[in-house]
Design an enzyme around this catalytic site. Structure first.
Site, mmCIF file in Angstrom:
data_model
loop_
_atom_site.group_PDB
_atom_site.id
_atom_site.type_symbol
_atom_site.label_atom_id
_atom_site.label_comp_id
_atom_site.label_asym_id
_atom_site.label_seq_id
_atom_site.Cartn_x
_atom_site.Cartn_y
_atom_site.Cartn_z
ATOM 1 N N LYS A 8 49.312 55.081 26.256
ATOM 2 C CA LYS A 8 48.893 53.756 25.754
ATOM 3 C C LYS A 8 49.014 52.698 26.837
ATOM 4 O O LYS A 8 49.769 52.842 27.797
ATOM 5 C CB LYS A 8 49.712 53.345 24.531
ATOM 6 C CG LYS A 8 51.228 53.212 24.768
ATOM 7 C CD LYS A 8 51.695 51.871 25.287
ATOM 8 C CE LYS A 8 53.181 51.898 25.612
ATOM 9 N NZ LYS A 8 53.639 50.838 26.499
ATOM 10 N N ASP A 137 57.306 52.938 20.026
ATOM 11 C CA ASP A 137 55.903 53.230 20.348
ATOM 12 C C ASP A 137 55.392 54.486 19.654
ATOM 13 O O ASP A 137 54.188 54.755 19.677
ATOM 14 C CB ASP A 137 55.733 53.453 21.864
ATOM 15 C CG ASP A 137 55.947 52.185 22.670
ATOM 16 O OD1 ASP A 137 55.811 51.084 22.110
ATOM 17 O OD2 ASP A 137 56.254 52.320 23.875
HETATM 18 P P1 ATP Z 1 59.249 53.838 27.183
HETATM 19 O O1 ATP Z 1 58.591 54.616 26.081
HETATM 20 O O2 ATP Z 1 60.736 53.750 27.045
HETATM 21 O O3 ATP Z 1 58.547 52.568 27.537
HETATM 22 P P2 ATP Z 1 58.076 54.956 29.518
HETATM 23 O O4 ATP Z 1 56.733 55.000 28.928
HETATM 24 O O5 ATP Z 1 58.287 53.965 30.609
HETATM 25 O O6 ATP Z 1 59.168 54.770 28.425
HETATM 26 P P3 ATP Z 1 58.547 57.793 29.483
HETATM 27 O O7 ATP Z 1 57.569 58.622 30.241
HETATM 28 O O8 ATP Z 1 58.506 57.830 28.010
HETATM 29 O O9 ATP Z 1 58.474 56.334 30.075
HETATM 30 O O10 ATP Z 1 59.995 58.210 30.017
HETATM 31 C C1 ATP Z 1 61.177 57.481 29.746
HETATM 32 C C2 ATP Z 1 62.357 58.448 29.818
HETATM 33 O O11 ATP Z 1 62.334 59.254 28.647
HETATM 34 C C3 ATP Z 1 62.295 59.411 30.982
HETATM 35 O O12 ATP Z 1 63.039 58.932 32.059
HETATM 36 C C4 ATP Z 1 62.864 60.697 30.432
HETATM 37 O O13 ATP Z 1 64.193 60.898 30.869
HETATM 38 C C5 ATP Z 1 62.907 60.519 28.919
HETATM 39 N N1 ATP Z 1 62.138 61.537 28.155
HETATM 40 C C6 ATP Z 1 62.571 62.169 27.058
HETATM 41 N N2 ATP Z 1 61.627 63.013 26.585
HETATM 42 C C7 ATP Z 1 60.568 62.912 27.391
HETATM 43 C C8 ATP Z 1 59.296 63.523 27.402
HETATM 44 N N3 ATP Z 1 58.919 64.430 26.490
HETATM 45 N N4 ATP Z 1 58.431 63.161 28.372
HETATM 46 C C9 ATP Z 1 58.798 62.223 29.287
HETATM 47 N N5 ATP Z 1 60.000 61.633 29.339
HETATM 48 C C10 ATP Z 1 60.890 61.966 28.393
#
Ligand code: ATP
Length: 303
Positions: A8, A137
């Site tokens: 997103k 989200d």
């Molecule tokens: P947020 O949703 O908090 O804004 P983001 O979009 O910046 O996060 P994500 O890719 O969701 O980033 O990763 C955030 C953290 O979530 C990662 O550092 C990781 O340790 C953890 N995490 C847990 N499960 C997953 C997954 N299935 N895929 C990616 N990251 C994961």
């Protein structure tokens, strides 16, 4: 079964006061974009839950019980009253810790896959409730398309959007922790009083008209000053994309991915090449939105 789930972008991310539960009151407008992870669930009777991650950034994704997809599967199993005896396979395309909600997307996909695997028939309302417990989200990634998010982002209202928008995503090196960026925003705001956020009429009007230039001018992310404070190169990256002809530029969620809206695929290709040449980002991706949310793409042996 395999569920494909998009990432997103927040076309608007306005951040209100800090609530008693530790979350901020948000007014956001989400668009799902066609950079997608695949989450595959395979029943493994008698064998406890396991998780394997392949693809881009796989080494940065936890394969422990902390993985959001594993938490999603366990929440459905608990509701259905079965042991979570499944192998979860995640193919990552979404950059990790980059502000595109990759973990939340995998959680949404895992909820849907577990619902089908155990024939739970939870329905949209119950799935959305479980999704909101997993993260702010997650409900949107089940929903997809374009939607207004209020509360902490989990209360969704579909928004009208005409046509398709072309994006270039520049993923800056290194992740940014979402709590750290919100913490920095609180620090920058100090004791200033913060008004409740309002949904952007300019963004909604541009979406309804399918007007990419107006949407580019209306993009807003109030986390940007905090993300810039923690990662000053992001400002440089945004300025570069804007000067190189993007219709609009913003930071995805809490960053550090920068998103550039372009007029068409050709402009996207030109901008992607120029951004790659800056050396300011670890990867550059092109995508279009809106697209559907989590969707079953393969189901073997489903009743
Ligand atoms: P947020 O949703 O908090 O804004 P983001 O979009 O910046 O996060 P994500 O890719 O969701 O980033 O990763 C955030 C953290 O979530 C990662 O550092 C990781 O340790 C953890 N995490 C847990 N499960 C997953 C997954 N299935 N895929 C990616 N990251 C994961």
């Amino acid at each position: 079964m395999t569920v494909r789930v998009p990432g997103k972008i927040n076309l608007q991310l306005s951040v209100g006061p800090l609530r008693k539960d530790g979350f901020h009151e948000l007014a956001t407008i989400y668009q799902a974009v066609d950079l997608c992870d695949d989450v595959r669930l395979t029943a493994t009777p008698g064998v406890p839950l396991s998780i394997t991650v392949t693809g881009a950034d796989a080494d940065q994704v936890p394969t422990s019980t902390d993985n959001l997809a594993a938490r999603a599967v366990r929440s459905v199993a608990a509701l259905v009253g079965v042991e979570p005896e499944v192998a979860i396979g995640i193919t990552k395309v979404l950059p990790v810790a980059a502000g595109m909600a990759g973990g939340s997307a995998d959680a949404a996909a895992a909820l849907m896959a577990a619902d089908v695997l155990w024939d739970a028939r939870l329905g949209r309302v119950e799935l959305s409730r479980l999704a909101a417990e997993l993260g702010s989200d997650v409900p949107f990634l089940l929903h997809g398309g374009t939607a207004v998010g209020t509360g902490r982002g989990e209360v969704l209202t579909p928004a009208l959007s005409r046509g398709s928008f072309n994006w270039v995503f520049a993923v800056a090196a290194g992740g940014l922790s979402t709590p750290a960026v919100y913490g920095e925003l609180d620090r920058l705001r100090g004791s200033d009083s913060v008004a409740n956020p309002e949904v952007s009429v300019a963004v909604l009007t541009a979406l309804a008209a399918g007007d990419a230039a107006a949407l580019g001018a209306a993009l807003v992310n109030e986390l940007m000053p905090a993300a810039f404070a923690l990662r000053p190169q992001l400002r440089q990256l945004l300025d570069f994309g804007t000067e190189a002809g993007a219709l609009g530029a913003t930071v995805c969620g809490s960053g550090p991915t920068c998103a550039f809206l372009v007029s068409d695929e050709g402009a996207g290709l030109d901008l992607a090449v120029a951004l790659t040449a800056t050396g300011l980002c670890r990867t550059v991706r092109r995508a279009a939105g809106p697209v559907v949310g989590a969707a079953l793409v393969e189901a073997v042996g489903v009743r």
